[in-house]
Design a protein around this motif. Structure first.
Motif, mmCIF file in Angstrom:
data_model
loop_
_atom_site.group_PDB
_atom_site.id
_atom_site.type_symbol
_atom_site.label_atom_id
_atom_site.label_comp_id
_atom_site.label_asym_id
_atom_site.label_seq_id
_atom_site.Cartn_x
_atom_site.Cartn_y
_atom_site.Cartn_z
ATOM 1 N N LYS A 172 -53.253 -71.041 9.175
ATOM 2 C CA LYS A 172 -52.727 -69.897 8.409
ATOM 3 C C LYS A 172 -52.377 -70.312 6.985
ATOM 4 C CE LYS A 172 -50.855 -67.627 12.483
ATOM 5 N NZ LYS A 172 -49.628 -67.236 13.204
ATOM 6 N N LEU A 173 -51.781 -71.490 6.833
ATOM 7 C CA LEU A 173 -51.449 -72.003 5.501
ATOM 8 C C LEU A 173 -52.724 -72.195 4.670
ATOM 9 C CD1 LEU A 173 -48.694 -74.665 6.225
ATOM 10 C CD2 LEU A 173 -48.437 -72.607 4.820
ATOM 11 N N LEU A 174 -53.755 -72.740 5.285
ATOM 12 C CA LEU A 174 -55.016 -72.957 4.580
ATOM 13 C C LEU A 174 -55.630 -71.621 4.150
ATOM 14 C CD1 LEU A 174 -56.614 -75.827 6.680
ATOM 15 C CD2 LEU A 174 -55.507 -76.004 4.453
ATOM 16 N N ASP A 175 -55.509 -70.605 5.002
ATOM 17 C CA ASP A 175 -55.995 -69.270 4.633
ATOM 18 C C ASP A 175 -55.310 -68.775 3.370
ATOM 19 O OD1 ASP A 175 -57.788 -69.087 6.730
ATOM 20 O OD2 ASP A 175 -56.406 -67.955 8.020
ATOM 21 N N VAL A 176 -54.001 -68.960 3.309
ATOM 22 C CA VAL A 176 -53.235 -68.518 2.140
ATOM 23 C C VAL A 176 -53.637 -69.328 0.893
ATOM 24 C CG1 VAL A 176 -50.922 -68.430 1.125
ATOM 25 C CG2 VAL A 176 -51.281 -67.656 3.474
ATOM 26 N N LEU A 177 -53.794 -70.626 1.062
ATOM 27 C CA LEU A 177 -54.125 -71.487 -0.070
ATOM 28 C C LEU A 177 -55.524 -71.232 -0.619
ATOM 29 C CD1 LEU A 177 -52.635 -74.882 1.140
ATOM 30 C CD2 LEU A 177 -51.775 -73.442 -0.702
ATOM 31 N N THR A 178 -56.449 -70.823 0.236
ATOM 32 C CA THR A 178 -57.830 -70.655 -0.219
ATOM 33 C C THR A 178 -58.138 -69.219 -0.642
ATOM 34 O OG1 THR A 178 -58.553 -70.381 2.070
ATOM 35 C CG2 THR A 178 -58.726 -72.591 1.118
ATOM 36 N N ASP A 179 -57.198 -68.311 -0.503
ATOM 37 C CA ASP A 179 -57.406 -66.920 -0.966
ATOM 38 C C ASP A 179 -57.295 -66.820 -2.468
ATOM 39 O OD1 ASP A 179 -58.027 -65.808 1.401
ATOM 40 O OD2 ASP A 179 -56.078 -64.868 1.746
#
Length: 86
Positions: free
Chosen positions: A79-86
């Motif tokens: 989930k953190l990676l999703d936020v960082l890559t958006d």
């Protein structure tokens, strides 16, 4: 809420090498040899970072033949990676 544990995860991901490793692991579930080739880092350097990521519980290793491959163990990290890559 385990703020101490979440803080350790954030600290681990704050390092550029570890963040790039985690992103690569998310995409491919690679073995160390692939990480070396893709990231251009030495095996000892990668192993040191992977050890920290394993100890914190971010990634998990699985032996496949004579190689060790990695996958993301902690779903919160995805989930953190999703936020960082958006």
């Amino acid at each position: 809420i385990d703020y101490e544990g979440k803080s350790r995860i954030l600290k681990a991901l704050a390092h550029p090498t570890r963040l790039s490793l985690v992103c690569l692991i998310r995409e491919r579930r690679p073995c160390v040899k692939v990480m070396e080739e893709v990231l251009g880092l030495s095996q000892p350097n990668i192993s040191q970072h992977l050890s920290l990521l394993r100890n914190i519980g971010i990634v998990e290793a699985k032996r496949e033949g004579n190689q060790v491959c990695y996958h993301i163990k902690n779903q919160m990290v995805l989930k953190l990676l999703d936020v960082l890559t958006d």
